[in-house]
Scaffold this motif. Sequence first.
Motif, mmCIF file in Angstrom:
data_model
loop_
_atom_site.group_PDB
_atom_site.id
_atom_site.type_symbol
_atom_site.label_atom_id
_atom_site.label_comp_id
_atom_site.label_asym_id
_atom_site.label_seq_id
_atom_site.Cartn_x
_atom_site.Cartn_y
_atom_site.Cartn_z
ATOM 1 N N SER A 554 31.504 40.217 45.589
ATOM 2 C CA SER A 554 31.202 41.647 45.451
ATOM 3 C C SER A 554 31.769 42.152 44.126
ATOM 4 O O SER A 554 31.140 41.992 43.086
ATOM 5 N N ASP A 571 33.247 39.609 50.376
ATOM 6 C CA ASP A 571 33.185 40.776 51.261
ATOM 7 C C ASP A 571 33.363 40.391 52.719
ATOM 8 O O ASP A 571 33.768 39.266 53.045
ATOM 9 N N GLU A 639 35.142 45.296 48.503
ATOM 10 C CA GLU A 639 33.962 45.549 47.674
ATOM 11 C C GLU A 639 34.318 45.751 46.210
ATOM 12 O O GLU A 639 33.480 45.533 45.338
ATOM 13 N N GLU A 702 33.082 51.216 47.167
ATOM 14 C CA GLU A 702 32.513 50.058 46.471
ATOM 15 C C GLU A 702 33.502 49.621 45.386
ATOM 16 O O GLU A 702 34.469 48.978 45.677
#
Length: 864
Positions: A554, A571, A639, A702
């Motif tokens: 990720s 992830d 992430e 993220e």
Amino acid sequence: MDKTSLFKMLALSAVIGLSACSGDDGKDGVDGTNGVNGTNGTNGTNGTNGTDGTNGTNGTNGSNGTNGLNSLVAFTNLSAGDDMCFKGGVRIDGGLDANGDGVLAASEITDTSYNCTPTAINSAKNFNRIASFPVCSQIDPSCDDDTATAAEIVAASSDGMTLVYTDSPNESIGFVDITNPAMPVAAGTLKLSGEPTSVAVKGDYALVAVNESADYVNVGGSLQVINIATQTLVRTMDLGGQPDSIAVSPDKAFAGVVIENERDEDLGDGKPPQLPAGGFFSVNIADADPANWSLTAVNLEGVATLFPADPEPEYVDINAANMAVVTLQENNHIALIDLATATVVNDFSAGTVDLSMIDVVEEEPAVIDLSGSLADVPREPDGVTWINAEYFATADEGDMDGGSRGFTVFNLQGDVVWNSGSTLDHMAVRFGQYPDARSENKGNEPENIELGIFGSDRYLFVNSERSSMVFVYDVANPTAPVFKQVLPAGVAPEGGLAIPSRNLLVVASEEDSRDDKIRSVVNIYQYNSLPASYPTVQSADRFDGTPIPWSAMSGLAADPSNESLLYAIEDSFYASNRIFTLDVSQKPAVLMGETHIVDSNGVFAAFTTSGNDADADSFDAQDLAAMINGNGTVNIDPEGITVAADGGFWVASEGAGTVTETDDRPIESLNFLFKTTAAGVIEKVVTLPASVNANQVRFGFEGVAEYNGKLYVAMQRAWGADANPRIGIYDIDADSWSFVFYPLDARESQNKGWVGLSDISSLGNGEFLLVERDNQGGPDAAIKRLYKVDLSAPVADSTITKTLVRDLVAAGDLTATGGLIPEKIEGSAVMANGDVYIINDNDGVDDNSGETQLINLGSILNHF
């Protein structure tokens, strides 16, 4: 007179005398009673043994035997291109000198062996993918259509300019113009009377095996002959059963057609025997006119030992001697058929394999654990190809009880001369494409195998169905294949075709599901002088000699002082999450280290939850317990990652669950920031303010970046009533949050979908690089972009502006290696020298080809 005569005369006289003296006979008296038996006497003592006699004299020596025959050995140098030793070597013949002339004649040879020149990989030339033809473009040029389609088996016209592939879901064959192989063009389809299962070519004609069965019992099928140029049916030959594979001999005199009559896997235990039995046809196609072609049936019943009444042949290939090799997959058996006489000339079991250091357990979340083993695994081969007239290779896919995760080389006698063992599984792990969800089944699952001779190089191509890769081996010495390279492919590669006359390899990947961002493709590779473009990442070995497992990359982070080092994370597809260290000074980049994120000091375990009772609407103690393993490792959803200014790392973990959908998506985790040491030990845990968490959506944290004492966190999509996603700004010392909103591009994909954020990287001076993408892949992908934002003086809760740095789709960055555009561009990093790296998330090879592209975009920021 002698005494004997005297005694006789006296006895006679006595008798006469008595007779003369007797009177009349009186009456006989009664018999007296018998007397009692006397007792037995005692046994006498044994006598002493006599003395041994003397030995006899030796006989005379026999005459000398005739002299035996002399053994002779002859050595013959083999030049490059020899069938047995393709890079040259020595043939060693032995036998007896029957005629005594001191010369080993051909008729006297009883033993032959080969000493081949050690295989040296041709590093000056490689196979590189140059195009991926999406089969859906036959239906709509832009693939804006949900119809499931497929390319399964592929053949080529005699001039190599037109591909012909089978499309079983649409009961048709498709044609592709590859005059320019880097730009394949849809050339139409032809509807058939049933499901095409295989295709081969002779001259102007495509020979298509077509399944026309009503069900598993009422079977039927035909061999349909298609004129390639006109795309018309010219002849149909009834096969009387369900065909599977078809092959044409090198001299174009024969074809072989496998009649599988496959079993119903839902009937009983799904195992054979299930009648009607399958068989085989030898097809005489020597005549130029298909009207004069003829079929000869070959009975395969009784050949196999497991299910002799139900052979279920699977695949066929033909060598230069017009001998067909046929795999009987469910029977774990192989048959050799002379096509000229239509007779089985040999058959044998495919045997079993012992496997070690493999993954045999499927966990959720996944763990790739190469400590397992399996014994006596039946090969159950599927695809097969001849290497030369003496050796052939099988792709040991497995079906019912088998699947040895590799490929095998056999000789004509059925002896195993080489087997790949656990090698293919290990390479799938090393290149990040091991399908953990298949660990309890057949691992990478080799489906098919093809041979190709390219100039002075002879190669085997092994198609891995579940890892979606093609393994390339040099088989200059058939008894000792040597790995050359690996090629990426679309999901589930099936048929392979080498076209040496054009330096091309073609592989058909059959899986097609628009909802899963998967499109069936025909992959086209060229044998050229360029460096191998794949893989882009490969792992080093652990101490036990197995490769470091990795996948589902990720976020990325650059080492601030070493332009050769990148850090990456996996992830939530995997348990016991790790931080990876990559050396990008090498090509491919080497994943040289793994660091587990661990809660050794109980920092995460002390996090305050909503309570001990399970609650779908909140993050409770049971949710927390599920995220911490007994050994202290954690199961989070990393992430984003950034190198911390004071050492160690900050890791952004995306939350799980949506507050408005807890029946289907319960809250199982909040969004967290974890501060770790360089050794991965958690030092601090941060979550969002309660007022923000109250609106949690599953599209959360993220990327993360650190600048000037603050963390900047990209949230993927908007939450609650927000119009745009937030960028959270966390002041580390003040332990406080503020937010700005990022204006997403409007969606542009023909398949709609959504648009969101992925990674974020600091550029210095309060500026940041962000990845913006849609959730579409392949022909439906539209937005994969890098934007720059200025957060040097952010106004809380304002909507910021952005500047386009790079449109990755328009620039061709994501299709430069000939593949379709990946859905998830998840990671980005700016190196110390200014180079920008990006990487895609392959979803742990789950509904995904597994291909990972780590791309160096270079110094694209120089103009910004």
